[in-house]
Design a protein around this motif. Structure first.
Motif, PDB file in Angstrom:
ATOM      1  N   GLU A 165     -20.217 -42.600 -11.441  1.00 25.95           N
ATOM      2  CA  GLU A 165     -18.861 -42.604 -12.194  1.00 25.95           C
ATOM      3  C   GLU A 165     -17.589 -42.145 -13.375  1.00 25.95           C
ATOM      4  N   VAL A 166     -16.831 -41.947 -12.498  1.00 21.70           N
ATOM      5  CA  VAL A 166     -16.248 -41.315 -13.682  1.00 21.70           C
ATOM      6  C   VAL A 166     -15.336 -43.190 -14.325  1.00 21.70           C
ATOM      7  N   GLY A 167     -14.536 -43.361 -14.354  1.00 20.26           N
ATOM      8  CA  GLY A 167     -14.883 -44.501 -14.979  1.00 20.26           C
ATOM      9  C   GLY A 167     -13.295 -44.522 -15.672  1.00 20.26           C
ATOM     10  N   ASP A 168     -13.162 -45.524 -16.516  1.00 21.93           N
ATOM     11  CA  ASP A 168     -11.109 -45.790 -16.514  1.00 21.93           C
ATOM     12  C   ASP A 168     -11.138 -45.275 -17.981  1.00 21.93           C
ATOM     13  N   MET A 169     -10.746 -43.755 -17.585  1.00 22.92           N
ATOM     14  CA  MET A 169     -10.488 -42.933 -19.669  1.00 22.92           C
ATOM     15  C   MET A 169      -9.674 -43.114 -20.016  1.00 22.92           C
ATOM     16  N   ASN A 170      -9.138 -44.261 -19.674  1.00 23.23           N
ATOM     17  CA  ASN A 170      -6.946 -45.224 -20.377  1.00 23.23           C
ATOM     18  C   ASN A 170      -7.095 -43.978 -21.903  1.00 23.23           C
ATOM     19  N   SER A 171      -5.759 -44.200 -21.585  1.00 23.74           N
ATOM     20  CA  SER A 171      -4.883 -44.222 -22.980  1.00 23.74           C
ATOM     21  C   SER A 171      -6.170 -44.792 -24.519  1.00 23.74           C
ATOM     22  N   ALA A 172      -6.045 -45.516 -24.214  1.00 22.78           N
ATOM     23  CA  ALA A 172      -7.113 -46.790 -25.232  1.00 22.78           C
ATOM     24  C   ALA A 172      -8.431 -45.633 -25.337  1.00 22.78           C
ATOM     25  N   TRP A 173      -8.836 -45.633 -24.008  1.00 25.27           N
ATOM     26  CA  TRP A 173     -10.000 -45.239 -23.924  1.00 25.27           C
ATOM     27  C   TRP A 173     -10.107 -43.617 -24.682  1.00 25.27           C
ATOM     28  N   TRP A 174      -9.352 -42.735 -25.185  1.00 26.82           N
ATOM     29  CA  TRP A 174      -9.038 -41.550 -25.582  1.00 26.82           C
ATOM     30  C   TRP A 174      -8.869 -41.696 -26.918  1.00 26.82           C
ATOM     31  N   GLU A 175      -8.430 -42.636 -27.238  1.00 32.74           N
ATOM     32  CA  GLU A 175      -7.508 -42.600 -28.946  1.00 32.74           C
ATOM     33  C   GLU A 175      -8.884 -43.491 -29.289  1.00 32.74           C
ATOM     34  N   ASN A 176      -9.386 -44.694 -29.009  1.00 31.92           N
ATOM     35  CA  ASN A 176     -10.762 -45.046 -29.564  1.00 31.92           C
ATOM     36  C   ASN A 176     -11.896 -43.402 -29.421  1.00 31.92           C
ATOM     37  N   SER A 177     -12.122 -43.400 -28.359  1.00 27.98           N
ATOM     38  CA  SER A 177     -13.786 -41.387 -28.770  1.00 27.98           C
ATOM     39  C   SER A 177     -12.927 -40.552 -29.909  1.00 27.98           C
ATOM     40  N   THR A 178     -11.569 -40.115 -29.495  1.00 28.34           N
ATOM     41  CA  THR A 178     -11.393 -38.886 -30.363  1.00 28.34           C
ATOM     42  C   THR A 178     -11.598 -39.418 -31.990  1.00 28.34           C
ATOM     43  N   GLU A 179     -11.567 -40.857 -32.039  1.00 25.91           N
ATOM     44  CA  GLU A 179     -11.211 -41.109 -33.723  1.00 25.91           C
ATOM     45  C   GLU A 179     -13.246 -41.400 -33.169  1.00 25.91           C
ATOM     46  N   ARG A 180     -13.720 -42.013 -33.354  1.00 31.96           N
ATOM     47  CA  ARG A 180     -15.069 -41.584 -33.468  1.00 31.96           C
ATOM     48  C   ARG A 180     -16.129 -40.438 -33.530  1.00 31.96           C
ATOM     49  N   TRP A 181     -15.509 -39.684 -32.077  1.00 31.70           N
ATOM     50  CA  TRP A 181     -16.352 -37.931 -32.158  1.00 31.70           C
ATOM     51  C   TRP A 181     -15.719 -37.842 -33.951  1.00 31.70           C
ATOM     52  N   SER A 182     -14.291 -37.903 -33.855  1.00 32.63           N
ATOM     53  CA  SER A 182     -13.885 -37.018 -35.275  1.00 32.63           C
ATOM     54  C   SER A 182     -14.633 -37.309 -36.295  1.00 32.63           C
ATOM     55  N   ARG A 183     -14.999 -39.041 -36.856  1.00 31.31           N
ATOM     56  CA  ARG A 183     -15.544 -39.217 -37.879  1.00 31.31           C
ATOM     57  C   ARG A 183     -17.464 -38.257 -37.193  1.00 31.31           C
ATOM     58  N   THR A 184     -17.719 -38.630 -36.585  1.00 30.83           N
ATOM     59  CA  THR A 184     -19.098 -37.739 -36.391  1.00 30.83           C
ATOM     60  C   THR A 184     -19.153 -36.825 -37.195  1.00 30.83           C
ATOM     61  N   GLY A 185     -18.169 -35.938 -36.307  1.00 29.74           N
ATOM     62  CA  GLY A 185     -18.015 -34.602 -36.545  1.00 29.74           C
ATOM     63  C   GLY A 185     -18.041 -34.740 -38.007  1.00 29.74           C
ATOM     64  N   LEU A 186     -17.502 -34.957 -38.690  1.00 34.91           N
ATOM     65  CA  LEU A 186     -17.036 -34.816 -40.477  1.00 34.91           C
ATOM     66  C   LEU A 186     -18.133 -35.235 -41.066  1.00 34.91           C
ATOM     67  N   LEU A 187     -19.507 -36.477 -40.568  1.00 31.74           N
ATOM     68  CA  LEU A 187     -20.566 -36.925 -40.730  1.00 31.74           C
ATOM     69  C   LEU A 187     -21.397 -35.595 -40.788  1.00 31.74           C
ATOM     70  N   ALA A 188     -21.491 -34.823 -39.737  1.00 26.90           N
ATOM     71  CA  ALA A 188     -22.464 -33.943 -39.928  1.00 26.90           C
ATOM     72  C   ALA A 188     -21.667 -32.429 -40.918  1.00 26.90           C
ATOM     73  N   LEU A 189     -20.510 -32.528 -40.783  1.00 23.59           N
ATOM     74  CA  LEU A 189     -20.137 -31.707 -42.142  1.00 23.59           C
ATOM     75  C   LEU A 189     -20.834 -31.832 -43.515  1.00 23.59           C
ATOM     76  N   GLY A 190     -20.487 -33.543 -43.512  1.00 25.18           N
ATOM     77  CA  GLY A 190     -21.573 -34.170 -44.444  1.00 25.18           C
ATOM     78  C   GLY A 190     -22.483 -33.585 -44.558  1.00 25.18           C
ATOM     79  N   MET A 191     -23.733 -34.121 -44.014  1.00 22.77           N
ATOM     80  CA  MET A 191     -25.012 -33.773 -43.708  1.00 22.77           C
ATOM     81  C   MET A 191     -25.525 -32.681 -44.135  1.00 22.77           C
ATOM     82  N   THR A 192     -24.801 -31.110 -43.497  1.00 25.21           N
ATOM     83  CA  THR A 192     -24.929 -30.363 -43.717  1.00 25.21           C
ATOM     84  C   THR A 192     -24.078 -29.482 -45.321  1.00 25.21           C
ATOM     85  N   ALA A 193     -23.683 -29.847 -45.384  1.00 27.63           N
ATOM     86  CA  ALA A 193     -22.932 -30.361 -47.515  1.00 27.63           C
ATOM     87  C   ALA A 193     -24.028 -30.740 -48.069  1.00 27.63           C
ATOM     88  N   LEU A 194     -25.048 -31.859 -47.517  1.00 29.30           N
ATOM     89  CA  LEU A 194     -25.942 -32.640 -48.381  1.00 29.30           C
ATOM     90  C   LEU A 194     -27.253 -31.853 -48.099  1.00 29.30           C
TER      91      LEU A 194
END
Length: 337
Positions: free
Chosen positions: A203-232
């Motif tokens: 099932e795809v589920g309910d991918m509303n604007s709130a879902w996209w906002e929350n997911s984008t923020e979480r993915w962005s922070r995780t991406g920055l974490l990956a960059l920080g791990m690489t720099a470390l």
């Protein structure tokens, strides 16, 4: 000679980079294949009928449930006033109320069907993919710099490029650029494949604007974490001038470090011992906030400590910046031989 392009080609053409790339892609495809294989759009009519037979047989051995079904006035007593007044239960039939409140079995209790829901599970799966990419890039970056020190390539490079800050900046920038590209590539690939699994087998589920906002923020922070791990990883390799040192420090903390923190928190009485663990701060950074509870024997309500993504970002960023500056200072001061 463009030093940045040369460094990009050197990292990308290394055998370890190729191996990790193939293993990462194979692992992602395997994960998606397994999720697609075990997921189903729902039980068939035959499955529902069989499950209902099992539920009916189980209910026959439950006298309390049978008494509730036979007694139409079971929920008319004073004990169940709140059930009659609660709008959440007004659409339930009498038997459904008995199943819910008395403990009867339903067909759903005997259905063993997993349905992958992209809106509910895809977000966390993508976070896991990005974290794995960050760990792999941490090893790739530390290996690339450590191997150059071990082979003498760093000394030869500084003959032609004596500006050490420029050399270190180019190497760190190249590793971060490759990490960013890998995070974007694997995120898009994982997103597309998981979405396809949801369309075909789940099932795809309910991918509303709130879902996209929350997911984008979480993915962005995780991406920055990956960059920080690489720099470390790159900083530790530059500081120790060997891949094994960087890998040893990272593996040592992942395996032993958190165990030591747990033992120390058990031996020394302190409030919120979880704050000593780096995993707590990583979780706060990814999820946005983490609440820690300190239970007092004299009080029924615990004290609460809230760690926000801002707090976690300052701490984690400070750790990465500290090692990067330490590696810079060491590279400038120490002899290259």
């Amino acid at each position: 000679m463009n030093l940045f392009k040369t460094e990009l080609r050197r990292i990308l053409r290394r055998r370890l980079t190729l191996i990790f790339g193939i293993l990462s892609a194979a692992g992602l495809l395997t994960l998606v294949g397994v999720m697609g294989a075990i997921s189903s759009k729902g039980p068939s009519e035959g499955d529902l009928a069989e499950a209902q037979i099992w539920a009916d047989e189980a209910n026959e051995t439950n006298p309390e449930f049978n008494d509730c079904v036979r007694d139409e006035d079971h929920f008319e007593t004073e004990d169940y006033v709140w059930v009659r007044e609660d709008p959440a239960y007004e659409d339930l039939t009498h038997q459904e109320r008995c199943e819910y409140f008395v403990g009867g079995f339903t067909a759903e209790d005997y259905l063993y069907v997993y349905t992958f829901n992209f809106a509910n599970e895809g977000q966390y799966t993508l976070v896991g993919v990005v974290i794995v990419v960050g760990l792999i890039m941490m090893m790739v970056a530390s290996s690339a710099i450590g191997a150059e020190w071990s082979s003498g390539g760093m000394s030869n490079l500084m003959v032609w490029h004596p500006n050490r800050l420029k050399v270190w900046g180019v190497k760190l920038g190249a590793a971060l650029a490759i990490c960013a590209a890998a995070v974007v590539a694997f995120s898009l690939l994982a997103f597309g494949l998981l979405y396809l699994v949801a369309v075909l087998r789940g099932e795809v589920g309910d991918m509303n604007s709130a879902w996209w906002e929350n997911s984008t923020e979480r993915w962005s922070r995780t991406g920055l974490l990956a960059l920080g791990m690489t720099a470390l990883g790159a900083s530790l390799a530059m500081l120790g001038r060997h891949t094994a040192i960087a890998s040893g420090v990272i593996a040592g903390y992942l395996i032993v470090g958190d165990l030591i923190v747990s033992l120390v928190s058990m031996a020394l009485p302190m409030d919120y011992p979880e704050r000593l663990s780096l995993y707590t701060w990583v979780s706060a950074w990814i999820s946005g906030r983490v609440e820690l509870y300190n239970w007092n024997a004299e009080e029924f309500v615990p004290d609460v400590m809230v760690i926000t993504s801002t707090d976690a970002g300052l701490l984690l960023g400070g750790v990465v910046l500290f090692f990067a500056l330490l590696a810079t200072w060491s590279f400038r001061r120490r002899d290259a031989a």
